[in-house]
Structure formats: C-alpha cells, structure tokens
Scaffold this motif. Structure first.
Motif, PDB file in Angstrom:
ATOM      1  N   VAL A 101       0.887  -1.805  -0.002  1.00 19.52           N
ATOM      2  CA  VAL A 101      -0.135  -0.055   0.289  1.00 19.52           C
ATOM      3  C   VAL A 101       0.607   0.711  -0.053  1.00 19.52           C
ATOM      4  CG1 VAL A 101      -1.835   1.806   1.615  1.00 19.52           C
ATOM      5  CG2 VAL A 101      -1.914  -1.089   1.072  1.00 19.52           C
ATOM      6  N   ALA A 102       1.936   1.112   0.583  1.00 19.34           N
ATOM      7  CA  ALA A 102       3.036   1.746   0.921  1.00 19.34           C
ATOM      8  C   ALA A 102       3.542   2.625  -0.678  1.00 19.34           C
ATOM      9  CB  ALA A 102       3.677   2.480   1.718  1.00 19.34           C
ATOM     10  N   ASP A 103       3.497   1.687  -0.784  1.00 17.17           N
ATOM     11  CA  ASP A 103       4.754   1.788  -2.435  1.00 17.17           C
ATOM     12  C   ASP A 103       3.233   2.343  -3.499  1.00 17.17           C
ATOM     13  OD1 ASP A 103       7.431   1.233  -4.193  1.00 17.17           O
ATOM     14  OD2 ASP A 103       5.653   0.339  -5.205  1.00 17.17           O
ATOM     15  N   VAL A 104       2.016   1.924  -3.210  1.00 18.39           N
ATOM     16  CA  VAL A 104       1.498   2.260  -4.058  1.00 18.39           C
ATOM     17  C   VAL A 104       1.332   3.417  -4.183  1.00 18.39           C
ATOM     18  CG1 VAL A 104      -1.086   2.154  -5.151  1.00 18.39           C
ATOM     19  CG2 VAL A 104       0.151  -0.490  -4.561  1.00 18.39           C
ATOM     20  N   ARG A 105       0.809   4.101  -2.965  1.00 16.45           N
ATOM     21  CA  ARG A 105       0.419   5.813  -2.728  1.00 16.45           C
ATOM     22  C   ARG A 105       1.744   6.834  -2.928  1.00 16.45           C
ATOM     23  NH1 ARG A 105      -1.512   4.305   3.385  1.00 16.45           N
ATOM     24  NH2 ARG A 105      -4.327   4.206   2.854  1.00 16.45           N
ATOM     25  N   ARG A 106       3.315   5.864  -3.168  1.00 16.99           N
ATOM     26  CA  ARG A 106       4.343   6.744  -3.288  1.00 16.99           C
ATOM     27  C   ARG A 106       4.126   7.155  -5.184  1.00 16.99           C
ATOM     28  NH1 ARG A 106       7.565   3.801   0.518  1.00 16.99           N
ATOM     29  NH2 ARG A 106       7.594   2.117  -1.203  1.00 16.99           N
ATOM     30  N   ARG A 107       4.054   5.778  -5.834  1.00 13.57           N
ATOM     31  CA  ARG A 107       4.011   6.091  -6.922  1.00 13.57           C
ATOM     32  C   ARG A 107       2.621   6.667  -7.876  1.00 13.57           C
ATOM     33  NH1 ARG A 107       7.052   1.858  -9.669  1.00 13.57           N
ATOM     34  NH2 ARG A 107       7.630   0.636  -7.948  1.00 13.57           N
ATOM     35  N   ARG A 108       1.789   7.608  -7.004  1.00 14.60           N
ATOM     36  CA  ARG A 108       0.984   8.540  -7.210  1.00 14.60           C
ATOM     37  C   ARG A 108       0.279   8.760  -9.079  1.00 14.60           C
ATOM     38  NH1 ARG A 108       0.016  13.050  -4.429  1.00 14.60           N
ATOM     39  NH2 ARG A 108       1.323  12.478  -2.504  1.00 14.60           N
ATOM     40  N   ASP A 109       2.037   9.267  -9.456  1.00 11.74           N
ATOM     41  CA  ASP A 109       1.496   9.510 -11.165  1.00 11.74           C
ATOM     42  C   ASP A 109       1.938   7.956 -12.178  1.00 11.74           C
ATOM     43  OD1 ASP A 109       1.293  11.803 -10.593  1.00 11.74           O
ATOM     44  OD2 ASP A 109       3.323  12.246 -10.815  1.00 11.74           O
ATOM     45  N   ALA A 110       1.976   6.608 -11.019  1.00 13.30           N
ATOM     46  CA  ALA A 110       2.054   5.624 -11.792  1.00 13.30           C
ATOM     47  C   ALA A 110       0.340   4.900 -12.371  1.00 13.30           C
ATOM     48  CB  ALA A 110       2.356   4.743 -11.685  1.00 13.30           C
ATOM     49  N   TRP A 111       0.724   4.061 -13.032  1.00 15.09           N
ATOM     50  CA  TRP A 111      -0.852   3.381 -14.277  1.00 15.09           C
ATOM     51  C   TRP A 111      -0.136   2.115 -13.945  1.00 15.09           C
ATOM     52  CZ3 TRP A 111      -5.769   6.754 -14.947  1.00 15.09           C
ATOM     53  CH2 TRP A 111      -5.735   7.800 -14.544  1.00 15.09           C
ATOM     54  N   TRP A 112      -1.846   1.991 -13.512  1.00 19.88           N
ATOM     55  CA  TRP A 112      -1.616   0.150 -13.417  1.00 19.88           C
ATOM     56  C   TRP A 112      -2.737  -0.174 -14.230  1.00 19.88           C
ATOM     57  CZ3 TRP A 112       1.662  -1.916  -9.542  1.00 19.88           C
ATOM     58  CH2 TRP A 112       1.556  -1.678  -8.370  1.00 19.88           C
ATOM     59  N   TRP A 113      -1.694  -1.022 -15.633  1.00 16.31           N
ATOM     60  CA  TRP A 113      -2.808  -1.826 -16.807  1.00 16.31           C
ATOM     61  C   TRP A 113      -2.478  -3.000 -16.509  1.00 16.31           C
ATOM     62  CZ3 TRP A 113      -5.009   2.276 -18.927  1.00 16.31           C
ATOM     63  CH2 TRP A 113      -4.670   3.097 -19.176  1.00 16.31           C
ATOM     64  N   GLN A 114      -2.972  -4.135 -17.207  1.00 22.01           N
ATOM     65  CA  GLN A 114      -3.542  -5.211 -16.900  1.00 22.01           C
ATOM     66  C   GLN A 114      -2.893  -5.852 -16.231  1.00 22.01           C
ATOM     67  OE1 GLN A 114      -4.545  -7.687 -21.227  1.00 22.01           O
ATOM     68  NE2 GLN A 114      -6.056  -5.370 -21.905  1.00 22.01           N
ATOM     69  N   GLY A 115      -1.880  -6.319 -17.036  1.00 27.18           N
ATOM     70  CA  GLY A 115      -0.653  -6.972 -16.398  1.00 27.18           C
ATOM     71  C   GLY A 115      -0.444  -6.629 -14.874  1.00 27.18           C
ATOM     72  N   GLU A 116       0.082  -5.194 -14.618  1.00 33.06           N
ATOM     73  CA  GLU A 116       0.161  -4.641 -13.220  1.00 33.06           C
ATOM     74  C   GLU A 116      -1.209  -5.124 -12.514  1.00 33.06           C
ATOM     75  OE1 GLU A 116       0.984  -3.233 -15.864  1.00 33.06           O
ATOM     76  OE2 GLU A 116       2.448  -3.613 -16.497  1.00 33.06           O
ATOM     77  N   ALA A 117      -2.474  -4.569 -12.977  1.00 31.08           N
ATOM     78  CA  ALA A 117      -3.396  -4.399 -12.215  1.00 31.08           C
ATOM     79  C   ALA A 117      -4.030  -6.176 -11.250  1.00 31.08           C
ATOM     80  CB  ALA A 117      -5.232  -3.943 -13.106  1.00 31.08           C
ATOM     81  N   ALA A 118      -3.658  -7.047 -12.966  1.00 30.26           N
ATOM     82  CA  ALA A 118      -3.775  -8.498 -12.416  1.00 30.26           C
ATOM     83  C   ALA A 118      -2.799  -8.386 -11.452  1.00 30.26           C
ATOM     84  CB  ALA A 118      -3.343  -9.112 -13.645  1.00 30.26           C
ATOM     85  N   THR A 119      -1.658  -8.236 -11.096  1.00 32.02           N
ATOM     86  CA  THR A 119      -0.907  -8.945 -10.046  1.00 32.02           C
ATOM     87  C   THR A 119      -0.586  -8.204  -9.128  1.00 32.02           C
ATOM     88  OG1 THR A 119       1.021  -7.310 -10.931  1.00 32.02           O
ATOM     89  CG2 THR A 119       1.594  -9.467 -11.802  1.00 32.02           C
ATOM     90  N   LEU A 120      -1.358  -6.642  -8.939  1.00 33.31           N
ATOM     91  CA  LEU A 120      -1.859  -5.848  -8.427  1.00 33.31           C
ATOM     92  C   LEU A 120      -3.217  -6.428  -7.261  1.00 33.31           C
ATOM     93  CD1 LEU A 120      -0.943  -3.678  -6.232  1.00 33.31           C
ATOM     94  CD2 LEU A 120      -2.794  -2.403  -7.761  1.00 33.31           C
ATOM     95  N   ALA A 121      -3.961  -7.078  -8.264  1.00 33.99           N
ATOM     96  CA  ALA A 121      -5.701  -7.690  -7.301  1.00 33.99           C
ATOM     97  C   ALA A 121      -4.885  -9.051  -7.017  1.00 33.99           C
ATOM     98  CB  ALA A 121      -6.048  -7.992  -8.826  1.00 33.99           C
ATOM     99  N   VAL A 122      -3.717  -9.770  -6.943  1.00 30.19           N
ATOM    100  CA  VAL A 122      -3.490 -11.168  -6.155  1.00 30.19           C
ATOM    101  C   VAL A 122      -3.212 -10.749  -5.632  1.00 30.19           C
ATOM    102  CG1 VAL A 122      -1.916 -12.840  -6.652  1.00 30.19           C
ATOM    103  CG2 VAL A 122      -4.278 -12.141  -8.585  1.00 30.19           C
TER     104      VAL A 122
END
Length: 806
Positions: A36-57
């Motif tokens: 969670v802390a890393d996602v918040r730091r990446r405020r300008d990053a976008w999580w698309w299909q592959g990255e969004a899938a691993t994030l959900a898991v």
C-alpha cells in the motif's frame, strides 16, 4: 523495494503467487503494508492489465479486510480492464478468506462509471466464484449490459440468446435494465461481432416467446423507459424491443394511457412508434383521450408525425361518421402549423368533416418588429467569500468547467488563496478529497484547462508535492514559441496553460489583487474603462505577463483616444501598451478567404472512418498582414482537412478574442461544420456567444450561421435561429451572404438543406411578409422559384415570390 513489491509492479504473476504461498498472516500483513505504501508513492503511475492483475492478487493475498482491498483496487490509477478474476479467487481460497463478494460489492460502489464498465468482468468474476447475488447499482447494470456486446475473451462466442438464457444475473438485473439512464447505449453494441446491433433486443424477445421471460414485464419496462425519456441513441434499442414484441390490441388497450402520453410528449421516434401502435390496434384508446393527444400532436413541428396524424384522423372520421364533427374540430388545430402544405390539407379535411372555422389571428399576424438588441449579460461579480469559492469549485468538479466558471474560480483562488490562505485550504481539502482530485502531468492533460486547474486547487488546499508543482509551472512558463508552433495545439489551449501556470505561481504571494483579465461580460470581454482602473490601481507594481496579455485581447476592437491618453499618462509599461490597444495599433483584422477542403489522407491499415467522412467542406482561411507578429496563431489559420484531429476548443475561442467576431468564427468553423455534416452535437451555444461578441464578422460569421441552420441536432438549429435574430436585431446580419453560403453548400451536397427550412421560416417567411406588409428583395429567390419539380423548398420560394409581388 522488496522483491515481492517489485514483482507486483512488474506484473510477474508467477513470482507474486510463489511469494505468497505458505506465508502466515503476520507476514502477509507486513507485505500488504509495504504494498500500500509503495502504491501511494507511485501517484503518477498507472496500473494496466498485467500490473493490475498482479496488484489484485497481491491485495487479496496480503490485506486484512475487503475494505482495504477495494480501496487499493479502486484507485483512479488502477485499470481493471481485461483482468481475470480466476487467479484472485485461487489466492483467496489458498488463504482461506471468505469476503471476496464484499470486495466485489465495495468495488461496484466505488468505481466511477467508465471504470466500472471496463472492470465489470473482474467484479462479476468474483461474484460468480462466490455464488453471490449481483449488486443492482446503476454502474454495475451498465457494465452488465455492455458486457453482452463485448467480443469473447477467448474461444467461440455463444449466440446472445443462449448466453442470456444461462446468465445467472438475468433475473436480478433485467428490471433495472429499464430504469438506469443511458443504459440503452450499451445495449446497442450488439452481439460482440459487430454484425447485429439489435442482438440483445432480439434475444430478449426470443426469451419472452419461449416463456423464459415474462412478456408483460418486458413491455411494461419498455414503456416505462420511454416515458422517462433518455438520449435518442439510448432509447433506440428499447424501440427495437418494443417492435419485436409486437404488442397485441389487448395489450395496447390496457396500456393506452401510456401510449397516448408518448404520442403527445415523446421525442419524434418514440411518438411515431406510439402513433403506429395505437393506429394498428384499432379502437384501443378512448376517443376523447385520443382527440386530446391528437391536438398536441398537430401542434408539433415534426412534419411526418403531423402528416400521419392528419391521415389517421381522416380515416377515423370516415369510419365513424357520428364522430366526424368532433374530429374535424381537432383537425382545425393544425391551422397554425408552420408547414403550409400540412396546414392547407388539415383545414380542407376539417371542413370536409363538418368543421366550420371562425376567424383567428395567427402567430405570424401578431408578429411585431424585432425588439432592439439587449447587450450581452454582465459577468457574475467576483468571488469575495471563501464559502462561495468552495461551493463554485464543488459544483464544477461534479460536472464541467465552463469558461466563465473557470475564469471566476481562477480569479477567486489567486485573491482569496493569498489573502485567507488557511481558511481556503481548510475549506477546500474535504471537497477535493471527496472528488478524488489529483494532478495530471500526462501529455494528454497538459493542454486541458479542466485538468490543469487541479494543480492550483491542490496548491490552495496545501495538498501534494509543492516543490514539484512549482517546478512544473516554471517549466511551462519557460516554454519557447517554437514549442507552441510545433505542438499543433490551438492557441486557446496554450494561453490557458500559460495563464494557469501563472496563477499557480501567484498562489505563493500575498494579497493578490486578482486577475487583470477577469471578464466584465458573459462573452469574456472587458470594458476598457474597467481595465484602465485595474492598471491604475496596480500602479508601478509588477504585473503577470500572460494575465495582462489576455486582458488586452479581451478589449473591444474600437478606438478610444481620450481613454488612450489617460492610459498613456499612467507612465507604466502596461498603461502605455493599453494606450496602443485603444488606438487600434495592436490587432489588425486579418484577411478572410473562403476555401474548400477535402478529406485527410487515408491512414495505413484499417481506416474504418475514412469512407464515412464528408467529401468537401467550405471553411475560411485567415491571413494577417506581413508585419504582424502572430505569436500564437490567433490571426493565422489554414483550414484543416476533413477528419483531421480536433481539440474541442470551440467554447474557449470566444473568451480569448470576444471583440474579434470574424476571427473567432473562422477558428470554430470546423466544429460547426461537423455539427452539420457529421454527428457532432452541442455546438449551438457557440453561435449564440458569437452573436453577442463584437467586431466585424465577415464571411466566417456568415458561413458559421449557414452551418448552424443546417445542424443535425434540432437544439443546435434552434440556437442558430436565436443567434440569427440577435444579429439581425443588432444590424449585424448579412442575410444575402448567409443565403449565398447556404445555396452553395447545399448545391454541393455538403449539408442537408431542408434542415434549414424550419429555422428560416421562423425567421423570415411568406407568412411574415403577408402579415407585416414588408417588401424586400431576396437575392437568389427568383432562381430557386424557377427551378423545376415540386419540392417544399421550391414551393415555398414560389409562394414567397408571389407574396412579395402582390
């Protein structure tokens, strides 16, 4: 960053699942906190299909509650399109969590409409895995409807009727299909192959025929949706479903009140369907109720609808002689219809069926001369209260940022934000958090005023990285002129980008007096005397370059030597420049040239839209004199080819140069032409603003009016008529020139000329000439009247010619 988080960020699914295998709960939660802390730091990053899938898991495998999972996956930067729910379900089973359905429900509540539609398969997959009932919120229903028309993710796609028959969500969501506004646009996507846009209505009708669905539920749902109304495209699938159901006379009779309401008040296609259904059902409606609805129909502008109603009433009068006099009286209502042919036929039939008309005064006979024009409305007063500022911001964040609102908020922010910084920040923070306001630095957002204003709002609220924001604004203001020239962006986008960056820098100041460029008129114009007073109050203090430049651009193109002398006497740089503007030395009127452009070049590969583009378009080129330094392309314009990229700046142009009507008209012409030749809607208000602006219009304004009168959407044509009347009342309408352009673009097939008949008839027609006794020469009228054939245009031209000659 640990190897686990790095694997998540990189979209490495196998590594993420391996890292989760066998972990105890404390270890999982430690990884969750780090994630969670890393996602918040990446405020300008976008999580698309592959990255969004691993994030959900990773989220389901490490976070402790469904609320935390939904908060992470529901972030604006996470795009769940194409994410498969199966790996997430597997990880949940391995961990033993039982709250996947709660995650789905929370995501359904949290995701905004566009992301709920594209992420629907993921949310639905969680629900199906848990055998949980679906949520029935608007956005989930839209996603369900849209999913029916998506291509199969893999393998062969079953026919729509077979998929619907087996759909576990069908019974729960079907009633909501008729209640959610706008869902019809999703139903029109078809069967996922692009070959049958009516696949879903056809499947619903088939399921009703086989008894899987209740026919009465479908029919009542369709009528309820049509009664509530929606956009035309969203109603079309429901009209298709209605016709596929083919209601019987008995079904129509018990719903006759609904059909009569649709006949009288529904939009054109809906009214025609109700009319046809009632007519085919025979005596389904009570006569008195039908006569009442018919009176309303006969006053409607749609000629086809009125013509069919007249024929139906004539048939009823012949079938029921005892009711003929009453029907004749109903037919007489059409005596005031604007179409001469319909009016004459209705009155003839009314008399045939026993009606004896009394003398009436028509609307045309009661017309007076046009009233003197009213000045454009004054701009709202400046915002001087923090609560009012916050209310204006909150309202804009819920919808759009119209130019007037953007200017007023920008002015209020630099004044109140530097005078009452703490109060403004405290009041703005909860509003911005509720609206999920964030900064956009992506290339697509850098020229969008509505996106760039977010940075100023966050600065005023004290949210985010102030240093990074200051560096960004400084880089914008350091942009060279060559960068602007090569970007291809229209001048208003550049000017707003520069002014918003300036406004952001001003937030660091104290007791800012506000914008010099704040409009005094709703058109965006500034009264010269008001600008003089602002500069006098400023004295020799420094001013902001782009704010002052926009203020000068908003001056009317008139010479005022006495005020120029007073401005020059201020002795300041800005005062001397104001004097030059007031003497007409700065913005010379560019030359206008009417040109015809063709289509853009065909793109490589599949260019599906190319063949549907119009072949020709009449536009206006602008060329300033050789000695003019046109730094942003305000006075220079090479008309774009048809199908070239547009940036939707028509609403921005008037506020940039409100005193140069012809220049603005030339720049917005491509979008006005698209409103007539293609399906672009909502351009009518620009014509009204043009009419209220000042300065010479020339061919660009005349052509803008011609396109507006031929716009595809009726609301835009009505706005064009209002603009035409405003110009006429002010003495600024060149009617022969507008007519000449109409004739040219109509003869070349660039527009559907019959669309202009109704607004032109409302503005000046044979009825007006008859009632007022006015006799004028109408250029080109004789040529049209002399044409062969019996079209309505030729018939009206002949009638007007005869009236003027009488």
């Amino acid at each position: 960053m640990t190897g686990f988080v790095e694997a998540v960020v990189s979209g490495k699914m196998s590594e993420v699942r391996s890292a989760l295998a066998g972990l105890d709960e404390p270890a999982r939660r430690a990884l969750g906190d780090e994630l969670v802390a890393d996602v918040r730091r990446r405020r300008d990053a976008w999580w698309w299909q592959g990255e969004a899938a691993t994030l959900a898991v990773a989220a389901v495998g490490t976070l402790s509650t469904p609320t935390k999972v939904a908060a992470l996956l529901g972030r604006r930067s996470v795009w769940l399109s194409g994410v498969d729910a199966a790996p997430v379900v597997d990880v949940a089973r391995e961990r033993g969590v039982t709250w996947l359905a709660d995650v789905a429900y929370k995501l359904a509540d949290r995701l905004p409409r566009d992301r709920m539609v594209v992420g629907w398969r993921f949310v639905a997959g969680l629900l199906l895995a848990e055998k949980a009932p679906p949520p029935t919120g608007d956005d989930f229903v839209r996603g369900w409807a849209a999913a029916q028309g998506w291509p199969a993710p893999r393998g062969t796609r079953l026919p729509t009727v077979d998929r619907l028959r087996a759909d576990p969500f069908l019974d729960a969501l079907l009633p909501r299909l008729f209640e959610v506004d706008g869902v019809g646009t999703e139903l029109a996507h078809g069967d996922g192959t692009g070959t049958d846009s009516n696949a879903l209505p056809r499947a619903l009708a088939a399921l009703a025929a086989e008894g899987r669905l209740d026919r009465a539920v479908l029919l009542n749902g369709v009528l309820g949706r049509l009664l509530r109304g929606d956009r035309p495209g969203a109603l079309r699938p429901f009209l298709v479903l209605h016709d596929l159901l083919a209601p019987t006379p008995d079904e129509v009779a018990v719903r006759s009140n609904a059909y009569l309401r649709l006949l009288a008040d529904g939009p054109g296609p809906v009214a025609r369907t109700a009319q046809r259904t009632l007519r085919e059902a025979g005596d389904a409606a009570e006569p008195e109720a039908l006569w009442e609805a018919a009176r309303t129909v006969l006053a409607r502008p749609e000629k086809a609808l009125v013509r069919a109603q007249v024929s139906w009433l004539d048939r009823l009068a012949r079938q029921h002689p005892g009711q003929a006099p009453a029907i004749g009286a109903v037919l007489a209502v059409a005596a005031d219809h604007p179409d001469a042919g319909l009016r004459e036929r209705a009155l003839t039939l009314a008399q045939r069926h026993g009606h004896r008309p009394v003398a009436v005064t028509t609307v045309a006979e009661a017309r007076d001369d046009l009233p003197p024009p009213l000045p454009a409305a004054a701009a709202p007063p400046p915002i001087d209260d923090v609560d009012e500022l916050v209310e204006e911001v909150a309202a804009a964040l819920r919808g759009q940022w119209p130019t007037g609102v953007l200017e007023r908020v920008m002015d209020g922010l630099v004044r109140l934000g530097t005078r009452e910084r703490d109060r403004v920040g405290a009041a703005l923070r909860p509003v911005l958090h509720r609206a999920h306001v964030t900064e956009y630095h992506q290339s697509w957002a850098r020229f969008m005023p509505a996106a760039q204003v977010n940075g100023i709002l966050l600065a005023a609220a004290g949210i985010g990285d102030a240093t990074r924001r200051r560096d960004y604004w400084a880089s914008v203001l350091a942009t060279s002129r060559s960068d602007q020239a090569t970007s291809g962006r229209p001048a208003p986008m550049w000017l707003y980008r520069l002014r918003l960056a300036e406004a952001g820098q001003r937030m660091d100041g104290h007791d800012d007096p506000g914008l010099l460029s704040a409009p005094t008129s709703a058109t965006g114009a500034i009264e010269p005397a008001v600008l003089y007073e602002r500069l006098a109050a400023l004295g020799d203090r420094p001013y902001w370059q782009w704010d002052c430049g926009q203020a000068f651009l908003r001056l009317p193109a008139v010479v005022d030597e006495p005020l120029a002398a007073r401005a020059e006497a201020l002795g300041t740089t800005a005062g001397i420049e104001l004097a030059a503007w007031l003497r007409g030395e700065i913005v010379p009127v560019p030359a206008q040239e009417v040109v015809t452009v063709g289509r853009r070049e065909r793109s490589r590969g599949r260019d599906w839209s190319y063949d549907s583009l119009p072949e020709r378009r009449r536009l206006v080129a602008l060329t300033p004199s050789a000695d003019v330094d046109d730094r942003f392309g305000l006075l220079t314009l090479t008309p774009p080819a048809i199908g070239s990229r547009t940036y939707g700046t028509a609403d921005l142009w008037p506020a940039v140069l409100p005193g140069h009507r012809g220049v603005v008209a030339a720049h917005v012409l491509p979008e006005l032409a698209m409103a007539a030749q293609e399906d672009l809607g909502g351009e009518g208000p620009v014509l009204l603003t043009l009419a209220e602006c000042t300065g010479a219009g020339g061919p660009a304004l005349d052509l803008a009016m011609a396109y507006g009168l031929c716009a595809r959407h009726e609301a835009d044509r009505v706005a064009a008529l209002d603009a035409l009347l405003l110009l006429a009342a002010a003495g600024d309408l060149d009617a022969p020139a507008v007519g000449g352009h109409l004739g040219e673009i109509g003869a070349q097939g660039q527009v559907i000329l019959t669309r202009a008949v109704t607004p032109l008839r409302d503005a000046l027609a044979a009825e007006a000439a008859t009632a007022t006794g006015v006799r004028i020469e109408v250029p080109g009228l004789a040529d049209v009247a002399a044409r062969g054939g019996g079209s309505r245009l030729v018939a009206e031209a002949r009638r007007l010619t005869a009236t003027l000659a009488a």
